[in-house]
Design a protein around this motif. Structure first.
Motif, PDB file in Angstrom:
ATOM      1  N   ALA A 146       9.544 -10.786  -2.309  1.00 55.90           N
ATOM      2  CA  ALA A 146      10.173 -10.784  -0.982  1.00 55.90           C
ATOM      3  C   ALA A 146       9.346 -11.599  -0.011  1.00 55.90           C
ATOM      4  O   ALA A 146       8.112 -11.591  -0.072  1.00 55.90           O
ATOM      5  N   ASP A 147      10.038 -12.289   0.891  1.00 57.25           N
ATOM      6  CA  ASP A 147       9.316 -12.986   1.945  1.00 57.25           C
ATOM      7  C   ASP A 147       8.989 -11.999   3.066  1.00 57.25           C
ATOM      8  O   ASP A 147       9.343 -10.823   2.998  1.00 57.25           O
ATOM      9  N   ALA A 148       8.316 -12.487   4.093  1.00 56.39           N
ATOM     10  CA  ALA A 148       7.825 -11.598   5.146  1.00 56.39           C
ATOM     11  C   ALA A 148       8.938 -10.858   5.873  1.00 56.39           C
ATOM     12  O   ALA A 148       8.728  -9.756   6.374  1.00 56.39           O
ATOM     13  N   LEU A 149      10.137 -11.427   5.914  1.00 52.42           N
ATOM     14  CA  LEU A 149      11.263 -10.773   6.572  1.00 52.42           C
ATOM     15  C   LEU A 149      11.556  -9.410   5.935  1.00 52.42           C
ATOM     16  O   LEU A 149      11.943  -8.463   6.614  1.00 52.42           O
ATOM     17  N   HIS A 150      11.358  -9.295   4.626  1.00 49.47           N
ATOM     18  CA  HIS A 150      11.669  -8.051   3.910  1.00 49.47           C
ATOM     19  C   HIS A 150      10.453  -7.152   3.701  1.00 49.47           C
ATOM     20  O   HIS A 150      10.544  -6.148   3.017  1.00 49.47           O
ATOM     21  N   THR A 151       9.317  -7.511   4.272  1.00 47.73           N
ATOM     22  CA  THR A 151       8.132  -6.664   4.164  1.00 47.73           C
ATOM     23  C   THR A 151       8.225  -5.577   5.230  1.00 47.73           C
ATOM     24  O   THR A 151       7.555  -5.607   6.245  1.00 47.73           O
ATOM     25  N   GLN A 152       9.106  -4.637   4.974  1.00 46.01           N
ATOM     26  CA  GLN A 152       9.347  -3.516   5.871  1.00 46.01           C
ATOM     27  C   GLN A 152       9.198  -2.223   5.083  1.00 46.01           C
ATOM     28  O   GLN A 152       9.548  -2.170   3.904  1.00 46.01           O
ATOM     29  N   HIS A 153       8.702  -1.184   5.755  1.00 44.75           N
ATOM     30  CA  HIS A 153       8.477   0.104   5.079  1.00 44.75           C
ATOM     31  C   HIS A 153       9.726   0.596   4.365  1.00 44.75           C
ATOM     32  O   HIS A 153       9.655   1.067   3.227  1.00 44.75           O
ATOM     33  N   ALA A 154      10.867   0.496   5.011  1.00 47.99           N
ATOM     34  CA  ALA A 154      12.107   1.003   4.413  1.00 47.99           C
ATOM     35  C   ALA A 154      12.425   0.264   3.117  1.00 47.99           C
ATOM     36  O   ALA A 154      12.857   0.878   2.134  1.00 47.99           O
ATOM     37  N   HIS A 155      12.185  -1.050   3.086  1.00 41.27           N
ATOM     38  CA  HIS A 155      12.463  -1.827   1.880  1.00 41.27           C
ATOM     39  C   HIS A 155      11.492  -1.452   0.767  1.00 41.27           C
ATOM     40  O   HIS A 155      11.894  -1.287  -0.388  1.00 41.27           O
ATOM     41  N   GLY A 156      10.204  -1.351   1.109  1.00 45.27           N
ATOM     42  CA  GLY A 156       9.205  -0.961   0.107  1.00 45.27           C
ATOM     43  C   GLY A 156       9.475   0.425  -0.450  1.00 45.27           C
ATOM     44  O   GLY A 156       9.396   0.647  -1.663  1.00 45.27           O
ATOM     45  N   THR A 157       9.817   1.363   0.415  1.00 45.94           N
ATOM     46  CA  THR A 157      10.134   2.729  -0.016  1.00 45.94           C
ATOM     47  C   THR A 157      11.352   2.733  -0.926  1.00 45.94           C
ATOM     48  O   THR A 157      11.360   3.374  -1.980  1.00 45.94           O
ATOM     49  N   TYR A 158      12.391   2.000  -0.542  1.00 47.60           N
ATOM     50  CA  TYR A 158      13.621   1.922  -1.341  1.00 47.60           C
ATOM     51  C   TYR A 158      13.315   1.409  -2.753  1.00 47.60           C
ATOM     52  O   TYR A 158      13.754   2.000  -3.748  1.00 47.60           O
ATOM     53  N   LEU A 159      12.557   0.323  -2.847  1.00 47.21           N
ATOM     54  CA  LEU A 159      12.242  -0.253  -4.156  1.00 47.21           C
ATOM     55  C   LEU A 159      11.427   0.705  -5.013  1.00 47.21           C
ATOM     56  O   LEU A 159      11.707   0.892  -6.204  1.00 47.21           O
ATOM     57  N   ARG A 160      10.431   1.345  -4.419  1.00 46.84           N
ATOM     58  CA  ARG A 160       9.590   2.269  -5.187  1.00 46.84           C
ATOM     59  C   ARG A 160      10.396   3.489  -5.631  1.00 46.84           C
ATOM     60  O   ARG A 160      10.228   3.978  -6.742  1.00 46.84           O
ATOM     61  N   GLU A 161      11.287   3.988  -4.778  1.00 51.88           N
ATOM     62  CA  GLU A 161      12.130   5.127  -5.169  1.00 51.88           C
ATOM     63  C   GLU A 161      13.074   4.757  -6.303  1.00 51.88           C
ATOM     64  O   GLU A 161      13.455   5.614  -7.100  1.00 51.88           O
ATOM     65  N   ARG A 162      13.451   3.489  -6.394  1.00 53.12           N
ATOM     66  CA  ARG A 162      14.338   3.014  -7.459  1.00 53.12           C
ATOM     67  C   ARG A 162      13.570   2.623  -8.724  1.00 53.12           C
ATOM     68  O   ARG A 162      14.157   2.165  -9.694  1.00 53.12           O
ATOM     69  N   GLY A 163      12.236   2.759  -8.706  1.00 50.83           N
ATOM     70  CA  GLY A 163      11.430   2.452  -9.889  1.00 50.83           C
ATOM     71  C   GLY A 163      11.011   1.005 -10.006  1.00 50.83           C
ATOM     72  O   GLY A 163      10.499   0.576 -11.041  1.00 50.83           O
ATOM     73  N   ALA A 164      11.215   0.224  -8.955  1.00 54.75           N
ATOM     74  CA  ALA A 164      10.845  -1.195  -8.975  1.00 54.75           C
ATOM     75  C   ALA A 164       9.477  -1.390  -8.328  1.00 54.75           C
ATOM     76  O   ALA A 164       9.039  -0.588  -7.503  1.00 54.75           O
ATOM     77  N   HIS A 165       8.822  -2.460  -8.721  1.00 53.12           N
ATOM     78  CA  HIS A 165       7.599  -2.907  -8.050  1.00 53.12           C
ATOM     79  C   HIS A 165       7.976  -4.071  -7.141  1.00 53.12           C
ATOM     80  O   HIS A 165       9.034  -4.679  -7.294  1.00 53.12           O
ATOM     81  N   TYR A 166       7.109  -4.377  -6.200  1.00 51.59           N
ATOM     82  CA  TYR A 166       7.364  -5.483  -5.283  1.00 51.59           C
ATOM     83  C   TYR A 166       6.132  -6.374  -5.171  1.00 51.59           C
ATOM     84  O   TYR A 166       5.008  -5.940  -5.424  1.00 51.59           O
ATOM     85  N   ILE A 167       6.377  -7.616  -4.821  1.00 51.76           N
ATOM     86  CA  ILE A 167       5.352  -8.557  -4.368  1.00 51.76           C
ATOM     87  C   ILE A 167       5.903  -9.076  -3.054  1.00 51.76           C
ATOM     88  O   ILE A 167       6.927  -9.757  -3.031  1.00 51.76           O
ATOM     89  N   ALA A 168       5.258  -8.722  -1.946  1.00 49.21           N
ATOM     90  CA  ALA A 168       5.810  -9.012  -0.624  1.00 49.21           C
ATOM     91  C   ALA A 168       4.800  -9.769   0.229  1.00 49.21           C
ATOM     92  O   ALA A 168       3.622  -9.415   0.261  1.00 49.21           O
TER      93      ALA A 168
END
Length: 198
Positions: A17-39
């Motif tokens: 994700a680019d900086a636009l999507h580096t938001q707590h809600a997005h990170g929480t959503y991905l982790r709750e869905r079992g995904a990892h992120y690079i933001a």
């Protein structure tokens, strides 16, 4: 309305994700869905950006380096990673620094860019080469429309500068690119010429 990713199994995937999507809600959503992120983190998020930027990067070991040549350009990319647990972001485990050196052979211009990222991937889960591939792949996707708009439509040479007009023109160029791609054209530079002859 359901988020678009609700219908996709994200378990064990890695989302960039680019900086636009580096938001707590997005990170929480991905982790709750079992995904990892690079933001990416940047100056729009001053707290995390300053924490990551001020790490002792000069003392941190290089994880990956690559060099590519193409489009009249030489680019060298260096990746450093470090475990990092003091960031108030969902499950952030590592901080990353990418330094890109670029030389344009046409203009002779040299550029240096530093990018900072965070990831939920634990240290050692993947190699530096894999992290670099994911980061570069994300950047390539983001740069593709800009590259086509600049090379084919000479967007950077445009004299349109007033108010919202540059954004409107970029949208119109994107529309033209999309229409040509839907028509099956892979060479967007040739597509307008072909269309003009029809």
């Amino acid at each position: 309305m359901r988020p678009p990713l609700d219908s996709v199994d994200l378990t064990s995937t890695v989302i960039t994700a680019d900086a636009l999507h580096t938001q707590h809600a997005h990170g929480t959503y991905l982790r709750e869905r079992g995904a990892h992120y690079i933001a990416q983190v940047d100056a729009n998020h001053p707290g995390p950006f300053d924490l990551v930027r001020r790490l002792p990067w000069r003392e941190i070991t290089l994880d990956h380096r690559d060099r590519t040549r193409g489009h009249h350009r030489l680019e060298i990319r260096r990746l450093k990673t470090t475990a990092f647990a003091h960031l108030h972001y969902p499950d952030a485990r590592q901080a990353l620094q990418v330094v890109r050196w670029g030389k344009d052979f046409t203009s002779g211009k040299l550029t240096i860019e530093r990018v900072y990222l965070i990831t939920s991937l634990p240290p050692g889960a993947v190699t530096g080469a894999q992290l670099a591939d994911w980061i570069r792949g994300h950047r390539k996707i983001g740069n593709l429309p800009h590259h086509v708009r600049d090379r084919t439509f000479r967007e950077d040479d445009s004299k349109i500068q007033a108010d919202h007009l540059p954004r409107i023109m970029a949208g119109l160029r994107n529309l033209a690119i999309g229409v040509h791609r839907q028509d099956g054209h892979t060479n967007i530079a040739a597509a307008p010429r072909h269309t003009a002859h029809d």
